[in-house]
Design a protein around this motif. Structure first.
Motif, mmCIF file in Angstrom:
data_model
loop_
_atom_site.group_PDB
_atom_site.id
_atom_site.type_symbol
_atom_site.label_atom_id
_atom_site.label_comp_id
_atom_site.label_asym_id
_atom_site.label_seq_id
_atom_site.Cartn_x
_atom_site.Cartn_y
_atom_site.Cartn_z
ATOM 1 N N LYS A 53 0.834 -1.201 0.000
ATOM 2 C CA LYS A 53 0.000 0.000 0.000
ATOM 3 C C LYS A 53 0.873 1.257 0.000
ATOM 4 C CE LYS A 53 -3.889 2.204 2.243
ATOM 5 N NZ LYS A 53 -4.918 2.128 3.257
ATOM 6 N N LYS A 54 1.958 1.216 0.771
ATOM 7 C CA LYS A 54 2.887 2.337 0.829
ATOM 8 C C LYS A 54 3.518 2.587 -0.547
ATOM 9 C CE LYS A 54 7.147 3.639 3.112
ATOM 10 N NZ LYS A 54 8.241 3.182 3.936
ATOM 11 N N LEU A 55 3.895 1.517 -1.232
ATOM 12 C CA LEU A 55 4.474 1.643 -2.573
ATOM 13 C C LEU A 55 3.457 2.211 -3.560
ATOM 14 C CD1 LEU A 55 6.885 1.189 -4.412
ATOM 15 C CD2 LEU A 55 6.102 -1.152 -4.751
ATOM 16 N N ALA A 56 2.199 1.776 -3.458
ATOM 17 C CA ALA A 56 1.146 2.300 -4.335
ATOM 18 C C ALA A 56 0.943 3.801 -4.084
ATOM 19 C CB ALA A 56 -0.160 1.544 -4.106
ATOM 20 N N LEU A 57 1.006 4.212 -2.824
ATOM 21 C CA LEU A 57 0.880 5.634 -2.498
ATOM 22 C C LEU A 57 2.040 6.424 -3.110
ATOM 23 C CD1 LEU A 57 -0.238 5.627 1.238
ATOM 24 C CD2 LEU A 57 -1.562 6.386 -0.726
ATOM 25 N N LYS A 58 3.242 5.880 -3.003
ATOM 26 C CA LYS A 58 4.414 6.556 -3.565
ATOM 27 C C LYS A 58 4.264 6.705 -5.077
ATOM 28 C CE LYS A 58 8.483 8.352 -3.316
ATOM 29 N NZ LYS A 58 8.680 9.654 -2.733
ATOM 30 N N ASP A 59 3.770 5.670 -5.741
ATOM 31 C CA ASP A 59 3.544 5.743 -7.186
ATOM 32 C C ASP A 59 2.527 6.836 -7.527
ATOM 33 O OD1 ASP A 59 5.338 3.698 -7.640
ATOM 34 O OD2 ASP A 59 3.793 2.142 -7.863
ATOM 35 N N GLU A 60 1.466 6.922 -6.730
ATOM 36 C CA GLU A 60 0.448 7.949 -6.966
ATOM 37 C C GLU A 60 1.022 9.347 -6.738
ATOM 38 O OE1 GLU A 60 -4.120 9.132 -5.674
ATOM 39 O OE2 GLU A 60 -3.247 7.275 -4.926
ATOM 40 N N ILE A 61 1.854 9.499 -5.709
ATOM 41 C CA ILE A 61 2.498 10.786 -5.438
ATOM 42 C C ILE A 61 3.348 11.206 -6.625
ATOM 43 C CG2 ILE A 61 4.264 11.938 -4.023
ATOM 44 C CD1 ILE A 61 3.191 10.221 -1.638
ATOM 45 N N VAL A 62 4.131 10.278 -7.165
ATOM 46 C CA VAL A 62 5.003 10.578 -8.302
ATOM 47 C C VAL A 62 4.168 10.983 -9.528
ATOM 48 C CG1 VAL A 62 6.625 9.557 -9.947
ATOM 49 C CG2 VAL A 62 6.927 9.176 -7.502
ATOM 50 N N LYS A 63 3.068 10.280 -9.773
ATOM 51 C CA LYS A 63 2.207 10.615 -10.912
ATOM 52 C C LYS A 63 1.639 12.027 -10.775
ATOM 53 C CE LYS A 63 0.766 5.941 -12.023
ATOM 54 N NZ LYS A 63 -0.328 4.963 -12.016
ATOM 55 N N ILE A 64 1.182 12.364 -9.581
ATOM 56 C CA ILE A 64 0.608 13.698 -9.366
ATOM 57 C C ILE A 64 1.693 14.763 -9.491
ATOM 58 C CG2 ILE A 64 -0.503 15.219 -7.684
ATOM 59 C CD1 ILE A 64 -1.983 12.723 -6.637
ATOM 60 N N GLU A 65 2.876 14.498 -8.933
ATOM 61 C CA GLU A 65 3.968 15.468 -9.042
ATOM 62 C C GLU A 65 4.374 15.675 -10.499
ATOM 63 O OE1 GLU A 65 6.846 13.795 -6.342
ATOM 64 O OE2 GLU A 65 6.152 15.090 -4.702
ATOM 65 N N ASP A 66 4.311 14.619 -11.300
ATOM 66 C CA ASP A 66 4.609 14.749 -12.727
ATOM 67 C C ASP A 66 3.571 15.627 -13.429
ATOM 68 O OD1 ASP A 66 6.894 13.245 -12.530
ATOM 69 O OD2 ASP A 66 5.990 11.397 -13.327
ATOM 70 N N ARG A 67 2.335 15.577 -12.962
ATOM 71 C CA ARG A 67 1.305 16.450 -13.537
ATOM 72 C C ARG A 67 1.545 17.900 -13.141
ATOM 73 N NH1 ARG A 67 -4.515 14.473 -12.185
ATOM 74 N NH2 ARG A 67 -4.997 16.373 -13.334
ATOM 75 N N ILE A 68 2.033 18.099 -11.909
ATOM 76 C CA ILE A 68 2.278 19.467 -11.435
ATOM 77 C C ILE A 68 3.488 20.064 -12.144
ATOM 78 C CG2 ILE A 68 2.950 20.847 -9.430
ATOM 79 C CD1 ILE A 68 1.381 18.821 -7.696
ATOM 80 N N LEU A 69 4.567 19.296 -12.203
ATOM 81 C CA LEU A 69 5.798 19.754 -12.839
ATOM 82 C C LEU A 69 6.171 18.790 -13.952
ATOM 83 C CD1 LEU A 69 7.871 20.573 -9.645
ATOM 84 C CD2 LEU A 69 6.818 22.200 -11.187
ATOM 85 N N PRO A 70 5.621 18.979 -15.146
ATOM 86 C CA PRO A 70 5.914 18.052 -16.237
ATOM 87 C C PRO A 70 7.384 18.135 -16.646
ATOM 88 C CG PRO A 70 4.661 19.914 -17.048
ATOM 89 C CD PRO A 70 4.733 20.039 -15.557
ATOM 90 N N ASP A 71 7.919 17.001 -17.081
ATOM 91 C CA ASP A 71 9.297 16.928 -17.534
ATOM 92 C C ASP A 71 9.381 17.544 -18.921
ATOM 93 O OD1 ASP A 71 11.973 16.311 -17.553
ATOM 94 O OD2 ASP A 71 11.662 14.265 -18.275
ATOM 95 N N ILE A 72 10.026 18.689 -19.016
ATOM 96 C CA ILE A 72 10.120 19.417 -20.278
ATOM 97 C C ILE A 72 11.475 19.122 -20.903
ATOM 98 C CG2 ILE A 72 10.106 21.672 -21.385
ATOM 99 C CD1 ILE A 72 8.322 22.623 -19.071
ATOM 100 N N ILE A 73 11.450 18.615 -22.112
ATOM 101 C CA ILE A 73 12.697 18.341 -22.818
ATOM 102 C C ILE A 73 13.120 19.623 -23.525
ATOM 103 C CG2 ILE A 73 13.799 17.000 -24.643
ATOM 104 C CD1 ILE A 73 11.729 14.791 -24.050
#
Length: 74
Positions: A53-73
């Motif tokens: 469950k902790k790992l699933a939460l971490k994955d969700e956090i990373v997904k949301i952070e990617d939406r907030i700060l998209p990786d710009i090439i």
């Protein structure tokens, strides 16, 4: 007006609030896992479930952070 403070959208503010909530839940799970591990006879099945469950939460956090700060090439 203060130009140093960027304007964030309502959606972005909601995402920041969600990340904060998920980080707290992640920390709570970490504390629970630690406490269960300290028991005389640790419940390994429960610890494994909490870790998943902790790992699933971490994955969700990373997904949301990617939406907030998209990786710009650049």
């Amino acid at each position: 007006m203060n130009d140093d403070i960027p304007d964030i959208s309502e959606e972005e503010a909601a995402l920041h609030a969600r990340v904060k909530l998920l980080r707290q839940e992640h920390a709570d799970l970490d504390a629970s896992i630690e406490a269960l591990g300290q028991a005389a006879i640790p419940d390994q099945l429960m610890i494994a479930r909490l870790k998943r469950k902790k790992l699933a939460l971490k994955d969700e956090i990373v997904k949301i952070e990617d939406r907030i700060l998209p990786d710009i090439i650049a």
